[in-house]
Motif scaffolding. Structure first.
Motif, PDB file in Angstrom:
ATOM      1  N   VAL A  55      -3.511 -14.227 -17.552  1.00 54.16           N
ATOM      2  CA  VAL A  55      -3.573 -14.457 -16.113  1.00 54.16           C
ATOM      3  C   VAL A  55      -2.166 -14.445 -15.531  1.00 54.16           C
ATOM      4  CG1 VAL A  55      -4.286 -16.081 -14.314  1.00 54.16           C
ATOM      5  CG2 VAL A  55      -5.687 -15.792 -16.369  1.00 54.16           C
ATOM      6  N   LEU A  56      -1.994 -13.814 -14.355  1.00 50.37           N
ATOM      7  CA  LEU A  56      -0.703 -13.751 -13.666  1.00 50.37           C
ATOM      8  C   LEU A  56      -0.693 -14.721 -12.488  1.00 50.37           C
ATOM      9  CD1 LEU A  56      -0.172  -9.875 -13.588  1.00 50.37           C
ATOM     10  CD2 LEU A  56       0.781 -11.512 -15.227  1.00 50.37           C
ATOM     11  N   GLY A  57       0.510 -15.136 -12.125  1.00 51.17           N
ATOM     12  CA  GLY A  57       0.662 -16.038 -10.987  1.00 51.17           C
ATOM     13  C   GLY A  57       0.742 -15.291  -9.676  1.00 51.17           C
ATOM     14  N   ILE A  58       0.732 -16.069  -8.563  1.00 47.27           N
ATOM     15  CA  ILE A  58       0.777 -15.460  -7.228  1.00 47.27           C
ATOM     16  C   ILE A  58       2.056 -14.657  -7.036  1.00 47.27           C
ATOM     17  CG2 ILE A  58       0.893 -15.951  -4.752  1.00 47.27           C
ATOM     18  CD1 ILE A  58      -0.925 -18.344  -5.233  1.00 47.27           C
ATOM     19  N   SER A  59       3.208 -15.204  -7.495  1.00 52.94           N
ATOM     20  CA  SER A  59       4.478 -14.493  -7.342  1.00 52.94           C
ATOM     21  C   SER A  59       4.480 -13.179  -8.130  1.00 52.94           C
ATOM     22  CB  SER A  59       5.638 -15.377  -7.811  1.00 52.94           C
ATOM     23  OG  SER A  59       5.465 -15.727  -9.185  1.00 52.94           O
ATOM     24  N   ASP A  60       3.805 -13.172  -9.288  1.00 55.51           N
ATOM     25  CA  ASP A  60       3.704 -11.943 -10.079  1.00 55.51           C
ATOM     26  C   ASP A  60       2.908 -10.872  -9.325  1.00 55.51           C
ATOM     27  OD1 ASP A  60       5.043 -13.210 -12.237  1.00 55.51           O
ATOM     28  OD2 ASP A  60       3.152 -14.124 -12.880  1.00 55.51           O
ATOM     29  N   TRP A  61       1.827 -11.311  -8.718  1.00 57.24           N
ATOM     30  CA  TRP A  61       0.990 -10.361  -7.972  1.00 57.24           C
ATOM     31  C   TRP A  61       1.717  -9.817  -6.744  1.00 57.24           C
ATOM     32  CZ3 TRP A  61      -3.089  -7.682  -9.175  1.00 57.24           C
ATOM     33  CH2 TRP A  61      -3.928  -8.111 -10.214  1.00 57.24           C
ATOM     34  N   ILE A  62       2.480 -10.676  -6.077  1.00 59.64           N
ATOM     35  CA  ILE A  62       3.258 -10.206  -4.917  1.00 59.64           C
ATOM     36  C   ILE A  62       4.244  -9.134  -5.354  1.00 59.64           C
ATOM     37  CG2 ILE A  62       4.993 -10.875  -3.213  1.00 59.64           C
ATOM     38  CD1 ILE A  62       3.564 -13.606  -3.038  1.00 59.64           C
ATOM     39  N   MET A  63       4.897  -9.377  -6.509  1.00 69.50           N
ATOM     40  CA  MET A  63       5.860  -8.405  -7.038  1.00 69.50           C
ATOM     41  C   MET A  63       5.173  -7.070  -7.352  1.00 69.50           C
ATOM     42  SD  MET A  63       8.186  -8.691 -10.476  1.00 69.50           S
ATOM     43  CE  MET A  63       9.105  -7.262 -11.067  1.00 69.50           C
ATOM     44  N   LEU A  64       4.004  -7.146  -7.977  1.00 67.26           N
ATOM     45  CA  LEU A  64       3.285  -5.919  -8.332  1.00 67.26           C
ATOM     46  C   LEU A  64       2.842  -5.152  -7.076  1.00 67.26           C
ATOM     47  CD1 LEU A  64       1.011  -7.119 -11.306  1.00 67.26           C
ATOM     48  CD2 LEU A  64       3.089  -5.735 -11.433  1.00 67.26           C
ATOM     49  N   CYS A  65       2.343  -5.885  -6.072  1.00 65.52           N
ATOM     50  CA  CYS A  65       1.853  -5.232  -4.851  1.00 65.52           C
ATOM     51  C   CYS A  65       2.977  -4.569  -4.059  1.00 65.52           C
ATOM     52  CB  CYS A  65       1.133  -6.250  -3.962  1.00 65.52           C
ATOM     53  SG  CYS A  65      -0.451  -6.801  -4.668  1.00 65.52           S
ATOM     54  N   LEU A  66       4.211  -5.045  -4.228  1.00 65.09           N
ATOM     55  CA  LEU A  66       5.346  -4.453  -3.509  1.00 65.09           C
ATOM     56  C   LEU A  66       5.876  -3.193  -4.194  1.00 65.09           C
ATOM     57  CD1 LEU A  66       7.332  -7.674  -2.498  1.00 65.09           C
ATOM     58  CD2 LEU A  66       5.991  -6.174  -0.997  1.00 65.09           C
ATOM     59  N   ILE A  67       5.546  -2.994  -5.460  1.00 62.26           N
ATOM     60  CA  ILE A  67       6.099  -1.865  -6.230  1.00 62.26           C
ATOM     61  C   ILE A  67       5.840  -0.508  -5.567  1.00 62.26           C
ATOM     62  CG2 ILE A  67       5.755  -0.523  -8.365  1.00 62.26           C
ATOM     63  CD1 ILE A  67       5.658  -3.181  -9.880  1.00 62.26           C
ATOM     64  N   PRO A  68       4.617  -0.182  -5.074  1.00 64.25           N
ATOM     65  CA  PRO A  68       4.375   1.167  -4.529  1.00 64.25           C
ATOM     66  C   PRO A  68       5.245   1.528  -3.332  1.00 64.25           C
ATOM     67  CG  PRO A  68       2.290   0.049  -4.966  1.00 64.25           C
ATOM     68  CD  PRO A  68       3.369  -0.979  -5.099  1.00 64.25           C
ATOM     69  N   ILE A  69       5.631   0.537  -2.514  1.00 62.95           N
ATOM     70  CA  ILE A  69       6.316   0.836  -1.251  1.00 62.95           C
ATOM     71  C   ILE A  69       7.627   1.584  -1.468  1.00 62.95           C
ATOM     72  CG2 ILE A  69       7.358  -0.172   0.819  1.00 62.95           C
ATOM     73  CD1 ILE A  69       5.240  -2.413   0.603  1.00 62.95           C
ATOM     74  N   PRO A  70       8.590   1.059  -2.257  1.00 66.95           N
ATOM     75  CA  PRO A  70       9.839   1.803  -2.435  1.00 66.95           C
ATOM     76  C   PRO A  70       9.629   3.145  -3.145  1.00 66.95           C
ATOM     77  CG  PRO A  70       9.750  -0.077  -3.925  1.00 66.95           C
ATOM     78  CD  PRO A  70       8.635  -0.239  -2.966  1.00 66.95           C
ATOM     79  N   ALA A 121       2.841  -3.222 -13.882  1.00 66.71           N
ATOM     80  CA  ALA A 121       3.863  -2.422 -13.202  1.00 66.71           C
ATOM     81  C   ALA A 121       3.535  -0.935 -13.286  1.00 66.71           C
ATOM     82  CB  ALA A 121       5.229  -2.707 -13.819  1.00 66.71           C
ATOM     83  N   ILE A 122       3.026  -0.500 -14.449  1.00 66.04           N
ATOM     84  CA  ILE A 122       2.653   0.918 -14.594  1.00 66.04           C
ATOM     85  C   ILE A 122       1.458   1.232 -13.696  1.00 66.04           C
ATOM     86  CG2 ILE A 122       1.774   2.667 -16.184  1.00 66.04           C
ATOM     87  CD1 ILE A 122       3.331   1.293 -18.415  1.00 66.04           C
ATOM     88  N   VAL A 123       0.458   0.345 -13.664  1.00 69.59           N
ATOM     89  CA  VAL A 123      -0.724   0.566 -12.834  1.00 69.59           C
ATOM     90  C   VAL A 123      -0.335   0.687 -11.365  1.00 69.59           C
ATOM     91  CG1 VAL A 123      -2.860  -0.506 -11.981  1.00 69.59           C
ATOM     92  CG2 VAL A 123      -2.339  -0.530 -14.433  1.00 69.59           C
ATOM     93  N   PHE A 124       0.519  -0.222 -10.877  1.00 69.70           N
ATOM     94  CA  PHE A 124       0.891  -0.182  -9.465  1.00 69.70           C
ATOM     95  C   PHE A 124       1.890   0.943  -9.163  1.00 69.70           C
ATOM     96  CE2 PHE A 124      -1.333  -4.134  -9.451  1.00 69.70           C
ATOM     97  CZ  PHE A 124      -1.774  -4.301  -8.145  1.00 69.70           C
ATOM     98  N   SER A 125       2.670   1.344 -10.158  1.00 71.88           N
ATOM     99  CA  SER A 125       3.523   2.524  -9.982  1.00 71.88           C
ATOM    100  C   SER A 125       2.656   3.784  -9.851  1.00 71.88           C
ATOM    101  CB  SER A 125       4.474   2.676 -11.171  1.00 71.88           C
ATOM    102  OG  SER A 125       5.403   1.629 -11.211  1.00 71.88           O
TER     103      SER A 125
END
Length: 914
Positions: free
Chosen positions: A883-898, A825-829
């Motif tokens: 290792v993270l799951g697909i749903s975890d990665w989707i959540m992380l990738c969405l973080i920068p947008i808002p 979350a910090i990395v994608f923020s």
């Protein structure tokens, strides 16, 4: 005896007394005596201050305050059990220091190449014969010869002279050459003695012999160089600010470390050793290891961009210093102007002809009332053109598209005027050969030639100072007819001359008379030749401003930077040029050297607060002006090309020398050299400097922002007494600082200028890199948003596993996944943060998402690095990741947008309300 008295002694003494004092004669010295004196006085050269050895320069780059802090940080990391990270920190320091050293060496090599000059030679009388020797072997008592184009090798008293004119602009800033002769006249201003020539100046016309009395560092040029070398090097504002920033960050880091050490003992009841290692890790985490590489990279890229724009920066910090510049103290001749006289108007009693075309170009024209004229289409224009061309000793050679003057700039301007009028000088000189000449001298201020115009007739052609020439005129030519010169005609011409003077134009009068072409010409005297003349007209000239100077000055004013002219030229010329190019208004006060000497320090400080121009100033006075500006709190850039500019260049926060026309002394004293002598390059440099400063702040905001989400998980761990297990481990914190954040942070150092960077006021010296605005934005805005996102990610993983507060996972797969998600979350923020930090007020979409490809390279790098940390078995154990799951990665990738959209809304709100 001081230099002034020595100069006066040799200038005012009879030449026989000079010979006696120097134990020499008109035949010069013997070779044997010259060798003895060379051993006694040393080489005739300007001694340069000893440079630091390469070893000293190398060590300097590893002993700055920030470098020392990084050495300590690496040691702390090793002590805390993280050998790999400690070594990584040291490698960052080594790479940065080596890069800085390499960049400085490259700049120094370029400077040395620029300063390298061919050995100069001089004609000296030795053993009663004229021989050629290297100028550096001249000694006091030597007698040497000068001719047009010769560089004066040493300070000397003139023995004989014929039509000698010397360009002394390198010493006194005067754009007009000085006439020299054997008799003494003190002249106006310094170095103006009529029978003296000085090292560093150039003979532009005529011939002379002179006897040397001072060489090397004892010359006037040497004294100025010595004054320059005495000045201590002033740290750049960036150096001072980085030292301050290092202290601030050190205090913050060690304060936080102490807090965590105490809290871990009293709140979590950790053992002393564990608490100490934990606090050491937090200290390392709060030290911005990427600061030095980012600053160095930003400066180096600024240097690279400036090199493409013909500006050679000798030291990296000089680029940033320009960004803080509030005042530019600029020389006039050769810096703001072209240092080439140009004819603007030809004036007869009734008509005014305009001469078009800039500078020394022959593709202009001569116009009357908008109609282009050739010299033979108007009888008055024809006679003026012939006088200007035939009564002239200067020629112009065009080599490889460049005009080279063989003579004086004033006479060269007349040659170009004739070319623009369509006059074939070479053809006419053959057709109307010169029979006699009366060279120019500074007493009568005229030059005359007698030219054959037919088998039976000759003409005396005269040019010179209008006020001196008009006294010898009894007639005036009007539309090809000669009539008596009346009192009314003279009053009209006087008014015209005064009007031109008020425009800052220098006038030259031209006259003639016809005589019989007979044997009497050989007995003609100056008095009889220059009497009963027919006044033909005036030509008006000036040293024109550089074409690009108008826009450059406007950009300086837009950027809230004052430009102050500091010149050795006259008050009238200085003010006229300053007003014309937009430096000042008509109400500006003009202070000359005499007034400046009489002013107290407090009076000068007050005068500098208003519009002001300095004229007829000496080298030490230029230095005083720069120093007083600095005492008023200004960051000063000083420009110039002459020896007389060197002390001010050295004292200034940044000295800028002209590379083509500049003297070696000026280049040595400067921090930056303009290789094309283009003042407009300074404006580009200022933009680069401001961009560098802005990018360093963007970097600071970026790296400090991540400290908040790194610290808050540890705060929660401590304040909860361990009920909330560490959401982020020390190794993961260091991974962010030395891993995922590094390339995006460095990419911010390459960010192009913001659109409004040259519309802002210069950065105040009292304003610091790490100021309240940066701290608020980093900690209370970006940092808190990232902290909320990262903590939410941590609790989200626990909630998915059905765990609540008080029963959160402290180990096992769930804990590993929770810490991995917090790290992610910090990395994608930070991905959002690096994009947000690219602009301060302007929308990042307006600036362009992809104009800095280094940002996207950095983002790709941190994503790949994060993936490696989560999927590589050996690495997972070190960094406590999984290792993270697909749903975890989707959540992380969405973080920068808002996060990007929220910041864009804030910037828009700021623009609306500003």
């Amino acid at each position: 005896m001081d230099e002034k008295k020595i100069r006066e002694l040799y200038a005012q003494s009879e030449i026989d007394s000079v010979y006696q004092t120097l134990n020499s004669s008109s035949k010069g010295l013997s070779s044997e005596e010259a060798e003895k004196r060379l051993e006694k006085y040393g080489l005739n050269e300007i001694k340069r201050p000893p440079k630091q050895s390469q070893w000293q320069t190398f060590i300097k780059n590893f002993t700055t305050l920030m470098a020392i802090l990084l050495w300590i940080s690496g040691f702390i990391a090793i002590v805390s059990g993280t050998m790999e990270l400690g070594i990584a920190i040291w490698l960052v320091n080594i790479i940065n220091g080596t890069f800085s050293f390499w960049q400085e060496r490259q700049a120094q090599k370029a400077t040395d190449a620029l300063n390298k000059m061919l050995e100069s030679y001089v004609q000296v009388y030795r053993d009663g014969k004229k021989k050629q020797v290297e100028a550096k072997h001249i000694v006091p008592g030597d007698v040497f010869a000068l001719q047009a184009g010769s560089k004066v090798p040493a300070d000397a008293r003139i023995i004989s002279a014929t039509s000698l004119q010397v360009d002394q602009s390198a010493l006194n800033g005067e754009s007009v050459p000085e006439s020299k002769r054997t008799s003494f006249d003190p002249g106006e201003g310094k170095y103006a003695e009529s029978n003296m020539v000085y090292s560093g100046t150039t003979a532009v016309s005529g011939t002379a012999t002179a006897i040397c009395f001072s060489t090397g560092m004892d010359t006037e040029l040497g004294q100025i160089a010595h004054l320059t070398q005495e000045q201590e090097k002033v740290d750049s504002p960036l150096t001072r600010e980085l030292n301050r920033l290092t202290k601030q960050i050190s205090i913050i880091a060690f304060t936080i470390g102490l807090f965590f050490f105490i809290a871990s003992i009293f709140f979590v009841k950790q053992p002393f050793g564990a608490a100490f290692i934990f606090s050491l890790g937090m200290i390392v985490a709060f030290i911005p290891e990427g600061l030095l590489p980012t600053v160095t990279l930003s400066l180096a890229q600024g240097v690279k961009r400036m090199a493409k724009k013909h500006a050679l920066v000798k030291e990296l910090n000089s680029v940033e210093t320009l960004g803080e510049t509030t005042v530019i103290c600029s020389d006039k001749t050769g810096t703001l102007t072209q240092n080439q006289m140009t004819i603007h108007y030809i004036r007869t009693l009734n008509d005014e002809f305009e001469v078009t075309g800039d500078g020394y170009v022959n593709n202009g024209q001569v116009e009357l009332n908008g109609k282009q004229l050739w010299y033979d289409e108007h009888p008055d224009l024809k006679v003026i053109t012939e006088i200007a061309s035939l009564d002239n000793d200067t020629s112009i050679e065009n080599k490889d598209g460049q005009n080279k003057i063989l003579g004086t700039p004033t006479e060269a301007s007349l040659v170009i005027m004739a070319q623009k009028a369509g006059y074939d000088i070479h053809k006419q000189m053959v057709k109307k050969p010169r029979l006699r000449e009366f060279p120019f001298d500074s007493e009568r201020k005229k030059m005359s030639t007698v030219n054959q115009i037919s088998d039976s007739e000759a003409a005396v052609l005269v040019k010179g100072s209008y006020s001196d020439l008009i006294k010898d005129c009894n007639f005036v030519q009007v539309n090809g007819e000669v009539k008596p010169l009346t009192a009314e005609d003279k009053q009209k011409l006087d008014r015209l001359n005064a009007d031109y003077a008020r425009q800052g134009l220098r006038s030259m009068g031209l006259a003639y008379k016809k005589i019989k072409n007979d044997d009497a010409i050989s007995n003609l005297t100056i008095e009889t030749a220059e009497s009963q003349l027919v006044f033909a007209g005036l030509v008006t000239m000036s040293d024109p401003p550089r074409p690009e100077i108008y826009d450059a000055i406007k950009h300086c004013h837009d950027a809230k930077i004052r430009v102050v002219m500091v010149t050795g030229d006259s008050k009238l010329t200085a003010k006229t040029v300053a007003v014309k190019i937009g430096i000042t208004s008509e109400k500006a006060r003009v202070i000359d050297g005499r007034e400046l000497d009489e002013m107290s320090d407090s009076e000068l400080r007050e005068a500098l607060k208003d519009e002001v121009i300095f004229a007829r100033v000496a080298p030490e006075q230029k230095y005083k002006i720069v120093k007083t500006f600095q005492e008023n709190g200004e960051v000063v850039a000083a420009t110039g090309d002459g020896v007389n500019d060197a002390p001010a260049l050295k004292r200034a926060d940044i000295g800028i020398a002209m590379g083509l026309s500049g003297t070696d002394v000026a280049k040595d004293a400067a921090n930056m050299i303009l290789t094309d002598d283009n003042f407009a390059s300074i404006v580009a440099a200022i933009e680069e400097g401001r961009t560098v400063y802005s990018n360093i702040r963007k970097f600071l905001t970026y790296i400090l922002s991540s400290n908040v989400p790194e610290a808050i998980p540890s705060v929660l761990y401590l304040l909860s007494g361990g009920l909330i297990p560490l959401p982020l481990t020390v190794m993961q914190i260091l991974t962010i600082d030395l891993g995922t954040d590094m390339l995006p942070a460095l990419a911010l150092g390459a960010e192009p200028s913001d659109p409004d960077v040259m519309k802002r006021a210069p950065i105040s010296r009292d304003e610091h890199l790490l100021n309240k605005r940066v701290l608020v934005k980093a900690f209370l805005w970006y940092g808190l948003l990232e902290a909320l996102v990262s903590i939410a990610a941590y609790f989200f993983v626990n909630k998915q596993a059905g765990l609540v507060f008080g029963h959160l996972a402290a180990s096992g797969d769930i804990y590993i996944k929770a810490t991995t998600m917090t790290l992610g979350a910090i990395v994608f923020s930070q991905i959002a943060n690096v994009i947000n930090c690219r602009t301060e007020k302007v929308s990042v979409f307006k600036k362009g998402l992809f104009i800095n490809p280094h940002i996207w390279t950095g983002i790709l790098f941190e994503i790949i690095l994060f993936i490696i940390l989560t999927v590589t078995p050996g690495v997972q154990g070190i960094f406590n990741t999984g290792v993270l799951g697909i749903s975890d990665w989707i959540m992380l990738c969405l973080i920068p947008i808002p996060l990007i959209l929220i910041e864009e809304a804030r910037k828009k709100l700021f623009r609306i309300n500003k």
